[in-house]
Design a protein around this motif. Structure first.
Motif, PDB file in Angstrom:
ATOM      1  N   ASN A  23      -5.818   3.457  -1.394  1.00 26.24           N
ATOM      2  CA  ASN A  23      -4.583   3.969  -1.991  1.00 26.24           C
ATOM      3  C   ASN A  23      -4.733   3.866  -3.506  1.00 26.24           C
ATOM      4  OD1 ASN A  23      -3.574   1.250  -2.863  1.00 26.24           O
ATOM      5  ND2 ASN A  23      -3.413   0.929  -0.652  1.00 26.24           N
ATOM      6  N   SER A  46       0.820  -1.209   0.000  1.00 27.25           N
ATOM      7  CA  SER A  46       0.000   0.000   0.000  1.00 27.25           C
ATOM      8  C   SER A  46       0.851   1.255   0.000  1.00 27.25           C
ATOM      9  CB  SER A  46      -0.923   0.006   1.221  1.00 27.25           C
ATOM     10  OG  SER A  46      -1.751  -1.129   1.234  1.00 27.25           O
ATOM     11  N   LYS A  58      -4.900  -3.668  -0.167  1.00 29.39           N
ATOM     12  CA  LYS A  58      -4.950  -3.518   1.287  1.00 29.39           C
ATOM     13  C   LYS A  58      -3.861  -4.291   2.031  1.00 29.39           C
ATOM     14  CE  LYS A  58      -9.964  -2.789   1.570  1.00 29.39           C
ATOM     15  NZ  LYS A  58     -11.210  -3.327   2.162  1.00 29.39           N
TER      16      LYS A  58
END
Length: 733
Positions: free
Chosen positions: A691, A508, A696
């Motif tokens: 993001n 991320s 994740k």
């Protein structure tokens, strides 16, 4: 025709060939002619002072260069002032060889430095230490009354949990206990310090954060700008490499005092003399309607810590966020003991706290006469109850549905001891998993070399998680290059800034920085391609061109192309560096990964032996960059969860304050025979908030909920509820 893009493909590890052929080198595998070797001498008492250290027998041996103790160590600037450590707990951090005080059993008291590792170890066996021994306490259960509030930011209580509990038609108040566990990666912690002629240091260290170790050494030893830390390969860490471990400052002390290169490698037994997952006691109370709808939750935990630091983790918060409930009260306390400070270990806090919550939910389901999966659906929440914020994405319902279908949950017998195969009782259990989808500030650099090869870099780490591979995929996908034309470099403190590699935040954070650096490099390439007035790219913006097959092309006329190699040969070396951090768009959302774990166990009715026979793990983790390496992460987490449930426990002799099973023959971990074929799959989940990649992270979520699912399956098989991990046959019988 566009070539297939690598993002989202189950590709092999780019570093795999180096590892299987032995060409990947780890911290203890870098050599210099004439290098010296250190061996650590550990305390044999848990509390007291060192009266005398008789080092003469060791020092008199030919080839022994130094015996370093608190009496003759070099002056250390940072020992008397606070210093930065990105993963430090609150309090006064442990300082090896600081003074004559003994704070815990196994504390390093001396370092023998010799011409060979064997000689250093033998010389260390000759050292005699006389102690002034003090009274110690290492048993958490005996100091519960002395526990104090943990320095943790707990969510405030909501509603009136005590009143709601009193009035709830269904109520239960179980207590759970989890054992201390040690990380035990295959690669022992080691530091190889190369002393340079100008007094600077090049350090090869086993770490999850080369820049954290660099800052630590620069501050502690007042070596600003004189330390470079390298860690290109890490043989497992699981959190043990987040903080600089004590072999690092000891090796540096010896190198500075002798002005010579030194290596220090800890033994397997010494791997039990620093951080670990703490032993905890947890008390939950659940109140629900007759239909099983939650009306009250209280979750209070007490964890052990050292006397010099307060180690905290997110242990009880999960009970306030995972299910819909208007009355919640959370509490977290710490009990100081004469032990070393605990340390983050895979899914810290969640592995422990979710275990207790998910077992309590199973107990509630049984008490209310509701199927455990149906109970969770009745209490499903689209909001994070602790913050009141909606989730940026939450495909947990899909995890439940798809996982249950693949597992065959409908075949489960509600009444315990209902399924049998000969002498074996068969049980099925399930649990929910959750982990925060974190993002931390990170930077990366992308360089297009004159041969058309792309080199991308950041000072992150790869502990076997696949960082080399997924970062290569992200860069190759962004630049439209085949994987073999892209190289990702990491594990060097001189590279672009990166956070500690942990918390499932590397892809991320660093991955987003890599993507951003590649996007900036695309603009540099387009600018270079437009230098000629006759260029077909003149006047075009970045949104009007594309990158594919190692070429720059015009989107409206894909036949108009230029090789990236040709562009860079004319323009010369092109590079771009970019930083990334979470934007304000995330502030209005809660971001988490979720999972549903289904487990089948078989218990021998006569012997009480437990065998996990099937596992299905369904995970929702946003965009999965590489399903192959990601599934590998989940499988590893499931194996560890089975170990947590049935095997792992660091046993301590409280009379001595010393670990008894500090080796891999008596510290029980699962072996191949303990692990069944398991099915791991990812549920599709789109997330445009978390993001730019929509990813994740999967490092932590794989273990969360597994121990609870195993425990719940054992209850379904036997009708016996064991609340103390690990569940060994003596407890079950």
């Amino acid at each position: 025709m566009n070539s297939p893009r690598p993002l989202g493909q189950p590709l092999d590890r780019v570093d795999g060939p180096l590892k299987v052929t032995g060409q990947a080198r780890y911290a203890a595998e870098f050599h210099q002619p004439g290098m010296l070797y250190g061996s650590v001498i550990s305390s044999t008492i848990a509390r007291g002072r060192v009266r005398t250290l008789d080092t003469h027998p060791a020092e008199s041996l030919p080839g022994v260069r130094l015996v370093l103790t608190h009496l003759n160590r070099p002056p250390i600037a940072g020992y008397d002032e606070p210093y930065e450590d990105a993963d430090a707990a609150d309090g006064s951090p442990f300082r090896p060889l600081y003074n004559d005080r003994v704070l815990y059993s196994g504390q390093p008291l001396a370092l023998v430095v010799a011409d060979s590792e064997e000689l250093a170890r033998y010389a260390g066996s000759l050292i005699r230490i006389d102690y002034e021994q003090g009274e110690h306490q290492t048993d958490l259960s005996l100091v519960l009354a002395e526990a104090h509030e943990a320095p943790a930011e707990l969510p405030p209580a909501r509603g009136d949990a005590e009143s709601a509990l009193r009035n709830a038609p269904v109520r239960l108040e179980p207590q759970y206990e989890t054992a201390a566990e040690h990380h035990n990666p295959m690669e022992m912690h080691a530091s190889t310090v190369f002393y340079q002629v100008d007094g600077s240091l090049v350090v090869h260290d086993k770490t999850q954060g080369v820049q954290n170790c660099q800052r630590y050494l620069e501050e502690v030893f007042d070596l600003k700008g004189q330390v470079r830390v390298l860690s290109p390969y890490v043989g497992g860490a699981f959190g043990s490499g987040l903080r600089p471990q004590y072999q690092l400052p000891l090796a540096v002390m010896a190198a500075l005092k002798l002005k010579h290169s030194v290596r220090v490698v800890l033994s397997r037994q010494q791997m039990f003399t620093f951080g670990y997952r703490p032993r905890t006691l947890q008390r939950l109370a659940l109140g629900a309607s007759a239909e099983g709808r939650l009306e009250a939750i209280t979750h209070h935990a007490i964890g052990q810590t050292s006397r010099f630091e307060d180690f905290t983790e997110h242990e009880v918060e999960w009970s306030g966020m995972l299910y819909r409930c208007d009355n919640v009260q959370l509490g977290y306390r710490l009990a100081p003991l004469d032990v070393y400070t605990p340390l983050d270990m895979r899914a810290p806090g969640a592995t422990i706290g979710v275990y207790a919550l998910e077992c309590a939910m199973d107990e509630l389901a049984h008490a209310a006469g509701v199927d455990p999966l149906e109970l969770r659906l009745r209490n499903y929440s689209d909001l994070n109850g602790n913050t009141g914020k909606p989730y940026s994405s939450k495909a947990l319902r899909e995890c439940y549905a798809q996982g249950a279908a693949r597992f065959g949950w409908t075949d489960r017998a509600a009444a315990p001891r209902s399924l049998r195969d000969g002498q074996e009782l068969i049980g099925m259990g399930m649990a929910t998993g959750v982990w925060e989808a974190m993002v931390m500030p990170a930077s990366a650099k992308a360089c297009l070399e004159e041969n058309g090869r792309l080199v991308v870099s950041s000072a992150t780490a790869d502990m076997g998680t696949g960082t080399y591979t997924v970062m290569t995929q992200i860069a190759a996908d962004a630049m439209g290059l085949p994987m073999e034309q892209v190289e990702f470099r990491l594990g060097d403190s001189n590279l672009s800034q990166a956070p500690l590699s942990g918390g499932s935040a590397t892809v991320s954070s660093v991955g987003s920085a890599v993507l951003k650096a590649c996007e900036l490099l695309q603009q540099r390439i387009l600018d270079a391609a437009q230098q000629s007035p006759a260029s077909p790219f003149t006047g075009l913006g970045l949104e009007q061109v594309g990158f594919d097959g190692g070429e720059l092309f015009v989107r409206s006329n894909p036949q108009t192309r230029a090789s990236l190699g040709q562009v860079v040969q004319v323009a010369g070396h092109l590079e771009a560096e970019a930083s990334f951090e979470a934007g304000e768009a995330r502030d209005d959302w809660s971001t988490s990964t979720h999972s549903a774990v289904f487990v089948e166990v078989r218990v021998d009715e006569a012997l009480g032996t437990i065998r996990v026979s099937r596992v299905v793990s369904a995970v929702a983790a946003g965009k999965v960059v590489n399903p192959k390496t990601a599934a590998n992460q989940i499988m590893g987490g499931v194996v560890w969860g089975i170990g947590q449930a049935l095997h792992e426990e660091t046993l301590i002799d409280h009379n001595l304050g010393r670990y008894m099973n500090h080796n891999l023959s008596e510290y029980h971990i699962p072996v191949n025979a303990d692990i069944p074929d398991m099915e791991v799959f990812f549920v599709e989940e789109q997330d445009d908030v978390v993001n730019p990649l929509g990813s994740k992270g999967v490092g932590e979520i794989g273990i969360v909920g597994v121990a609870a699912a195993v425990a719940n399956a054992i209850f379904n098989a036997t009708g016996t509820r064991v609340r103390d991990l690990p569940i060994t046959l003596d407890k079950l019988l």
